[in-house]
Every structure is written in C-alpha cells, then in structure tokens.
Scaffold this motif. Structure first.
Motif, PDB file in Angstrom:
ATOM      1  N   PRO A 142       0.829  -1.211   0.000  1.00  0.00           N
ATOM      2  CA  PRO A 142       0.000   0.000   0.000  1.00  0.00           C
ATOM      3  C   PRO A 142       0.859   1.254   0.000  1.00  0.00           C
ATOM      4  N   ALA A 143       0.304   2.325  -0.547  1.00  0.00           N
ATOM      5  CA  ALA A 143       1.047   3.585  -0.601  1.00  0.00           C
ATOM      6  C   ALA A 143       1.409   4.081   0.799  1.00  0.00           C
ATOM      7  N   SER A 144       0.571   3.766   1.786  1.00  0.00           N
ATOM      8  CA  SER A 144       0.840   4.217   3.155  1.00  0.00           C
ATOM      9  C   SER A 144       2.054   3.528   3.770  1.00  0.00           C
ATOM     10  N   ALA A 145       2.516   2.430   3.153  1.00  0.00           N
ATOM     11  CA  ALA A 145       3.715   1.746   3.655  1.00  0.00           C
ATOM     12  C   ALA A 145       4.983   2.415   3.163  1.00  0.00           C
ATOM     13  N   LEU A 146       4.854   3.363   2.261  1.00  0.00           N
ATOM     14  CA  LEU A 146       6.018   4.066   1.706  1.00  0.00           C
ATOM     15  C   LEU A 146       6.115   5.447   2.336  1.00  0.00           C
ATOM     16  N   ILE A 200      -1.072  -5.618  11.071  1.00  0.00           N
ATOM     17  CA  ILE A 200       0.021  -4.781  11.564  1.00  0.00           C
ATOM     18  C   ILE A 200      -0.021  -3.431  10.855  1.00  0.00           C
ATOM     19  N   ASP A 201       0.588  -2.456  11.471  1.00  0.00           N
ATOM     20  CA  ASP A 201       0.601  -1.107  10.916  1.00  0.00           C
ATOM     21  C   ASP A 201       1.344  -1.082   9.584  1.00  0.00           C
ATOM     22  N   ASP A 202       0.848  -0.270   8.654  1.00  0.00           N
ATOM     23  CA  ASP A 202       1.473  -0.193   7.333  1.00  0.00           C
ATOM     24  C   ASP A 202       2.916   0.287   7.422  1.00  0.00           C
ATOM     25  N   ALA A 203       3.223   1.118   8.406  1.00  0.00           N
ATOM     26  CA  ALA A 203       4.599   1.598   8.557  1.00  0.00           C
ATOM     27  C   ALA A 203       5.537   0.438   8.916  1.00  0.00           C
ATOM     28  N   LEU A 204       5.079  -0.466   9.788  1.00  0.00           N
ATOM     29  CA  LEU A 204       5.877  -1.644  10.132  1.00  0.00           C
ATOM     30  C   LEU A 204       6.014  -2.562   8.920  1.00  0.00           C
ATOM     31  N   PHE A 205       4.929  -2.694   8.163  1.00  0.00           N
ATOM     32  CA  PHE A 205       4.975  -3.497   6.933  1.00  0.00           C
ATOM     33  C   PHE A 205       6.022  -2.944   5.967  1.00  0.00           C
ATOM     34  N   THR A 258       8.016   7.294   8.170  1.00  0.00           N
ATOM     35  CA  THR A 258       7.981   6.444   9.361  1.00  0.00           C
ATOM     36  C   THR A 258       8.439   5.027   9.026  1.00  0.00           C
ATOM     37  N   ALA A 259       7.953   4.504   7.888  1.00  0.00           N
ATOM     38  CA  ALA A 259       8.368   3.170   7.459  1.00  0.00           C
ATOM     39  C   ALA A 259       9.869   3.135   7.174  1.00  0.00           C
ATOM     40  N   LEU A 260      10.387   4.208   6.576  1.00  0.00           N
ATOM     41  CA  LEU A 260      11.823   4.289   6.310  1.00  0.00           C
ATOM     42  C   LEU A 260      12.614   4.237   7.615  1.00  0.00           C
ATOM     43  N   GLY A 261      12.165   4.997   8.598  1.00  0.00           N
ATOM     44  CA  GLY A 261      12.859   4.999   9.884  1.00  0.00           C
ATOM     45  C   GLY A 261      12.811   3.640  10.564  1.00  0.00           C
ATOM     46  N   ILE A 262      11.632   2.997  10.527  1.00  0.00           N
ATOM     47  CA  ILE A 262      11.501   1.673  11.144  1.00  0.00           C
ATOM     48  C   ILE A 262      12.394   0.659  10.435  1.00  0.00           C
ATOM     49  N   GLY A 263      12.410   0.710   9.105  1.00  0.00           N
ATOM     50  CA  GLY A 263      13.231  -0.230   8.344  1.00  0.00           C
ATOM     51  C   GLY A 263      14.714  -0.056   8.628  1.00  0.00           C
ATOM     52  N   LEU A 264      15.160   1.194   8.676  1.00  0.00           N
ATOM     53  CA  LEU A 264      16.577   1.446   8.963  1.00  0.00           C
ATOM     54  C   LEU A 264      16.934   1.037  10.384  1.00  0.00           C
ATOM     55  N   LEU A 265      16.019   1.277  11.321  1.00  0.00           N
ATOM     56  CA  LEU A 265      16.270   0.885  12.711  1.00  0.00           C
ATOM     57  C   LEU A 265      16.353  -0.633  12.845  1.00  0.00           C
ATOM     58  N   ILE A 266      15.405  -1.334  12.222  1.00  0.00           N
ATOM     59  CA  ILE A 266      15.429  -2.806  12.274  1.00  0.00           C
ATOM     60  C   ILE A 266      16.715  -3.337  11.656  1.00  0.00           C
TER      61      ILE A 266
END
Length: 410
Positions: A276-280, A345-350, A283-291
């Motif tokens: 989904p567009a909301s996953a881009l 799960i939240d789209d940002a986490l996805f 916030t998603a970028l920050g979560i991905g880099l942190l993980i």
C-alpha cells in the motif's frame, strides 16, 4: 493497448531489465519488487491481475519445490551436532526477538513470533542459487547450505504451529491433514512412477512440478501458505531418489531451477503490487533502517561468534559464512504479507519489513561484489552418481574441525 501486448511487455520487463541492471550490483529480485511498487503507485488496483497472481504462485511454489529437492539428509547427518547447536541458538534468538516484539511492540504472541521468523530466517532458495558466485570455498559452501536448510526446516515447522495455534481444534485437523499429505505424497509419486512415467518417457519433470503445485495448494488451504507444501513435495521426491532415480535426478533439479527462474520474478512483482502507498512513508523508512541497524548486525555476529567458538575459524572465513546467510527476502515478504492480512500490523511496520528484507538481500552483492539472484544458467550443477556420493573433495583448510563436503552443491 491490448492485454496481450501488456503481458508481453511485462514479461520482457521482468526477465530482461533486472538482468541488465545487475551490472550495477542491484539484485534482480529487488528490481522486480520495485517495478511492482511503481506499477501499484501508477495504476492502483488495476495491477491486481489474476494472471500475474497465478504466475506468482507458480514462482514461489517452484522455488520452494527446488529448495526441498536440495535437502541432502546425508550431509545434514554429517554435520549433525554443529547444526543442532546452530538450531538451538536460532531457537533462542527467535524466542528472544519474539518476546521483545510481544512485550514492547504491542503485538499478539502469534504476530510477534511471525515477526521474529520474518527477521531471522534466511531465504534458502536464493542462498543456494548464489553460492557458486560468492567466491566461497567448499567448506564454507557446505556450512552455508546446510545451516540455511536446517534453519528453513525449523522456520517452516514453526510457521505451521504458530498459524494454527489460535484454534486447537483446527490445529489438530490441520496436523492430521499434514500427516496425510506426508503419507500420501510418496504413494502418489510411486504410483505415477509405476503407471504414468513408463508410458511417457521424460515426463518426470512435469509430474514433479504438478505434485509440487498440488501439495502447495493443499497447505495453502490449511492456512500455512504455498511454500510449506511445495517444500515437502521436493523433500519427499529427494527421499525417493534411490527408488525413483529419474524423479530427483540432476536433470530434473536443473529443470526445476530453470522453471523457477522464469516464474519467480512475477512473485516479486506481484508482491510489490500488494504494497500500500501508506507503507512508503518516512515512518516506514525509519523503522526499516532501525530494524536493519539492530537485527542485521546481530544475526551476522551470532553466526560469526558461533563459528569462531565451535570451529576455531579465522575471522574472515566466519564473516563470509555469516554474510552469505544474511538475505531474508522471501521469508520476510511472505510473513510480512501474512502479518498485514491476518494480524493487521501497521502499514509503517509493513514497509519497514520490506526495507529490511531489501537491505539484507543487497548486502552480499555489495560485500562480495557479485549480483544476487536466481540464475541457474551461470552455475550449472555438476553430475552426481548417487545420493550422497560425489567426487572426492579436499577440505579447504587444515582445521580438523572443518568437515569437507561430500556434495559439490553443498
């Protein structure tokens, strides 16, 4: 533009363009995934085409069919104790990550366990298919292959239990159905080999793929996705190699790799269209880099320390094995989709999980300076006379703890 022309352009775009971009060390699967995301942003729901979905199913099923065919129980037995230690450590890290996700991310225990599997399970099919181009020696290839296979077996068993654990009655029925599948597949293979294959010489590949798709569909109906059934079908075919040599022959393994090579790009494209567009988002970028910053170094360090302590390997060899085991693309994509569809799960986490999967898959390409993708033509399989028998290979090092691989594919 006609539908036929659209499909033709899609096939060309997924099979040719990603290969051309490999010169820049961009893995082909990631290019296909990005193409899918771009198509979703441009066309929206019109990208959800049933033909592409079918091709994607063929891709993921054939890839895990091949992964099952690659399981060499004789090689696993040779490295039994180190592999058991590896699985114990893997189980402990899975439990630890799952507890942290359950405790601090506000996820249910099932979602937390699936998240741990998504973060820590290597993509065995891709790893096996790229070993010949990573420059590893034979001992390193042996351990990378068998650690990846052992980890995948553990992950598939855990996936089945986790997805069924919410309903004990359904879990009991699913377990019985899975047991029936395990009993029925060998009988089906033997029946086809006795009554069909003799009347249709050269049909073993078609029969193998057909049974793999049937098994994949059966486990999908059980609620544990296609990859479990396809892997089991490949494993059963490998176990029947002595009784039915043509079924899991080198020619069939090579043919299944070719089959997967053609269809797997559609899986990554289709997975991209489901983002989904909301996953881009930022916030998603920050979560991905942190993980990625936390989990990826942890995974590499665990394998590195394990091999340094258990085998006394030098730092460089241990690091090469750990880096080769880092890609998680397939399992992360599959489990991220399950987490989003079933556990909301939240789209940002996805989106963060997709970024982590992409970066973990990109790492070997950057470190080893070789493209990371499924390309059987560049890594032809050597002939094998019998299961578990292969030309003699000398250990890569004089270390007495290093087990020389019996199988050149290992």
């Amino acid at each position: 533009m006609s539908q036929e022309l659209v499909y033709l352009l899609l096939i060309f775009g997924l099979l040719v363009v990603p290969r051309a971009l490999q010169r820049f060390r961009v893995p082909a699967p990631l290019t296909c995934l990005v193409f899918g995301i771009a198509a979703m942003l441009w066309l929206g729901d019109r990208t959800h085409d049933p033909v592409v979905a079918l091709l994607a199913t063929l891709g993921i099923s054939s890839l895990f069919l091949f992964a099952g065919l690659e399981v060499d129980l004789h090689a696993l037995r040779r490295g039994l104790w180190p592999l058991l230690a590896h699985l114990v450590i893997r189980s402990a890290t899975l439990a630890g990550v799952a507890w942290l996700a359950w405790r601090y991310a506000g996820l249910s225990w099932q979602a937390a366990a699936l998240l741990a599997l998504a973060l820590l399970t290597p993509s065995t099919g891709f790893i096996i298919d790229t070993l010949g181009r990573l420059g590893l020696d034979e001992a390193e290839r042996f351990w990378v292959t068998n650690k990846a296979i052992a980890g995948e077996l553990l992950a598939l068993a855990a996936l089945f239990l986790i997805l069924q654990a919410g309903d004990p009655a359904h879990m009991a029925l699913s377990s019985m159905a899975l047991l029936a599948l395990l009993v029925g597949l060998p009988l089906l293979f033997v029946a086809l080999g006795r009554w069909v294959a003799p009347q249709a010489p050269g049909s073993e590949f078609s029969l193998l793929v057909m049974v793999g798709l049937i098994a994949a569909f059966a486990t999908y109906k059980l609620g544990v996705y296609y990859l479990v059934g396809a892997f089991i079908a490949g494993l059963v075919a490998r176990l029947l190699r002595q009784r039915m040599p043509a079924l899991a022959s080198d020619e069939n393994l090579h043919a299944v790799r070719l089959f997967a090579t053609f269809f797997v790009p559609f899986y990554f494209f289709y997975a991209g269209t489901k983002v989904p567009a909301s996953a881009l988002s930022w916030t998603a970028l920050g979560i991905g880099l942190l993980i990625t910053a936390v989990v990826l170094p942890l995974r590499i360090a665990v394998v590195w320390v394990q091999r340094r302590i258990m085998f006394g390997e030098d730092m460089r060899s241990s690091l090469r094995v750990a880096l080769a085991l880092s890609p998680t693309l397939i399992f992360t994509l599959v489990l991220a989709a399950i987490l989003r569809d079933r556990f909301a799960i939240d789209d940002a986490l996805f989106g963060g999980l997709l970024l982590y999967a992409s970066l973990s898959t990109l790492l070997p390409s950057l470190v080893f300076r070789t493209p990371f993708d499924v390309d059987p033509l560049s890594d032809a399989l050597p002939p094998i006379e019998q299961d578990g028998a292969a030309p003699s290979l000398e250990p890569a090092a004089a270390d007495p703890h290093v087990i020389a691989p019996e199988h050149p594919r290992a």
